[in-house]
Scaffold this motif. Structure first.
Motif, PDB file in Angstrom:
ATOM      1  N   ALA A  43      26.655  -2.505  10.391  1.00  0.00           N
ATOM      2  CA  ALA A  43      27.282  -1.440  11.173  1.00  0.00           C
ATOM      3  C   ALA A  43      26.340  -0.933  12.251  1.00  0.00           C
ATOM      4  CB  ALA A  43      27.704  -0.296  10.254  1.00  0.00           C
ATOM      5  N   ALA A  44      25.048  -0.843  11.917  1.00  0.00           N
ATOM      6  CA  ALA A  44      24.063  -0.393  12.896  1.00  0.00           C
ATOM      7  C   ALA A  44      23.968  -1.374  14.061  1.00  0.00           C
ATOM      8  CB  ALA A  44      22.697  -0.224  12.241  1.00  0.00           C
ATOM      9  N   ILE A  45      23.996  -2.671  13.740  1.00  0.00           N
ATOM     10  CA  ILE A  45      23.897  -3.685  14.789  1.00  0.00           C
ATOM     11  C   ILE A  45      25.122  -3.644  15.697  1.00  0.00           C
ATOM     12  CG2 ILE A  45      23.824  -6.172  15.239  1.00  0.00           C
ATOM     13  CD1 ILE A  45      22.220  -6.430  12.608  1.00  0.00           C
ATOM     14  N   VAL A  46      26.304  -3.564  15.077  1.00  0.00           N
ATOM     15  CA  VAL A  46      27.550  -3.623  15.854  1.00  0.00           C
ATOM     16  C   VAL A  46      27.840  -2.301  16.554  1.00  0.00           C
ATOM     17  CG1 VAL A  46      30.044  -3.971  15.731  1.00  0.00           C
ATOM     18  CG2 VAL A  46      28.521  -5.403  14.355  1.00  0.00           C
ATOM     19  N   LEU A  47      27.807  -1.199  15.791  1.00  0.00           N
ATOM     20  CA  LEU A  47      28.204   0.099  16.341  1.00  0.00           C
ATOM     21  C   LEU A  47      27.098   0.753  17.164  1.00  0.00           C
ATOM     22  CD1 LEU A  47      30.136   1.524  13.257  1.00  0.00           C
ATOM     23  CD2 LEU A  47      31.063   0.344  15.255  1.00  0.00           C
ATOM     24  N   VAL A  48      25.890   0.800  16.581  1.00  0.00           N
ATOM     25  CA  VAL A  48      24.783   1.431  17.304  1.00  0.00           C
ATOM     26  C   VAL A  48      24.354   0.570  18.478  1.00  0.00           C
ATOM     27  CG1 VAL A  48      22.436   2.317  17.130  1.00  0.00           C
ATOM     28  CG2 VAL A  48      24.017   2.580  15.202  1.00  0.00           C
ATOM     29  N   GLY A  49      24.120  -0.729  18.205  1.00  0.00           N
ATOM     30  CA  GLY A  49      23.698  -1.617  19.284  1.00  0.00           C
ATOM     31  C   GLY A  49      24.802  -1.868  20.295  1.00  0.00           C
ATOM     32  N   GLY A  50      25.916  -2.437  19.808  1.00  0.00           N
ATOM     33  CA  GLY A  50      27.008  -2.771  20.724  1.00  0.00           C
ATOM     34  C   GLY A  50      27.663  -1.559  21.345  1.00  0.00           C
ATOM     35  N   GLY A  51      27.939  -0.535  20.514  1.00  0.00           N
ATOM     36  CA  GLY A  51      28.651   0.648  21.006  1.00  0.00           C
ATOM     37  C   GLY A  51      27.845   1.465  21.988  1.00  0.00           C
ATOM     38  N   ILE A  52      26.597   1.804  21.620  1.00  0.00           N
ATOM     39  CA  ILE A  52      25.780   2.608  22.521  1.00  0.00           C
ATOM     40  C   ILE A  52      25.309   1.775  23.707  1.00  0.00           C
ATOM     41  CG2 ILE A  52      23.624   3.936  22.705  1.00  0.00           C
ATOM     42  CD1 ILE A  52      24.056   4.870  19.866  1.00  0.00           C
TER      43      ILE A  52
END
Length: 261
Positions: free
Chosen positions: A144-153
């Motif tokens: 989730a950190a990779i997808v949401l934090v990385g991709g999202g931010i």
């Protein structure tokens, strides 16, 4: 380097040092450096200021990251994965940026930031995770950190931009149960990835004033390394206080931009 006065040069170098300090502690140094460059170099094209800003920022961010990695418990492998996702996300955000009005996004971002500030103030334990909590982070949370934090931010960084470092610190603290010092350290590695991609594009387009960037980068590096050492020495409570100041500053800047748009 553009023909600028000694007074302006000193002003830009001091702004670079202060921005490096802010960015190292909690992110958001661009809130100071970019407006300072726009103010000090009113006759320079915006693209050149943006390119030069990235060249300055990546040096300070790298110095802060090295200082943090040497002394803070950073999971470099996870940080690099998040950084690569952020790089891809920022490219996607930049692709869609032309078709979305920032006037629509600013009020939403301001509400989110105010909610974040309220949460941090009402939760004194936020950002003070124990070692046991960090060890119990599941694989799902890491993904989730990779997808949401990385991709999202990263997408947000390409789409809008202001406060990306601050959002990274907050999201990494919430998703991976990092303390604020470790989250700041991890955010620096992610920022290196996003800044590197942007700088490569600006350099390809020939919009970087390399001589000015090199001089300002020395001060940004000094500020970044000093800020990283101070964050490590003073701990999460200090970072928490700076975080609140930066969040409210970002809200004020976005409100001003919305008012003058």
């Amino acid at each position: 380097m553009p023909d600028i006065s000694l007074t302006t040069l000193v002003f830009l170098c001091l702004a670079a040092a202060a921005a490096g300090w802010i960015d190292a502690v909690v992110g958001g140094g661009g809130l100071l450096l970019l407006p300072a460059m726009l103010l000090g170099l009113p006759h320079i094209q915006t693209a050149q200021i943006l390119g030069t800003n990235k060249a300055v920022a990546i040096v300070g961010t790298s110095g802060a990251a090295i200082t943090f990695v040497r002394k803070a418990p950073v999971q470099v492998k996870t940080a690099v994965r998040i950084g690569l996702a952020a790089l891809a996300g920022s490219m996607g955000g930049a692709f869609f940026a032309a078709g979305i009005s920032s006037d629509v996004l600013r009020p939403v971002i301001m509400v989110v930031l105010l909610g974040v500030a309220a949460f941090v103030m009402l939760r004194p334990t936020f950002g003070t995770a124990t070692e046991a909590e960090r060890r119990t982070v599941s694989r799902t949370r890491t993904i989730a950190a990779i997808v949401l934090v990385g991709g999202g931010i990263g997408f947000y960084d390409g789409l809008v931009g202001p406060g990306t470092g601050t959002f990274l610190v907050l999201a990494l603290t919430a998703v991976l149960h990092l303390d604020l010092v470790t989250a700041s350290a991890t955010a620096k590695i992610v920022n290196i990835c996003t800044n590197g991609g942007a700088l490569a594009m600006f350099a390809y387009q020939g919009t970087v004033m390399w001589q000015l960037a090199a001089l300002m980068a020395v001060f940004n590096l000094a500020g970044g390394m000093f800020g990283a050492r101070m964050a490590l020495r003073k701990g999460s409570e200090f970072v928490r206080g700076v975080l609140l100041v930066v969040v409210f500053s970002l809200v004020a800047k976005l409100a001003f931009d919305q008012w003058t748009a």
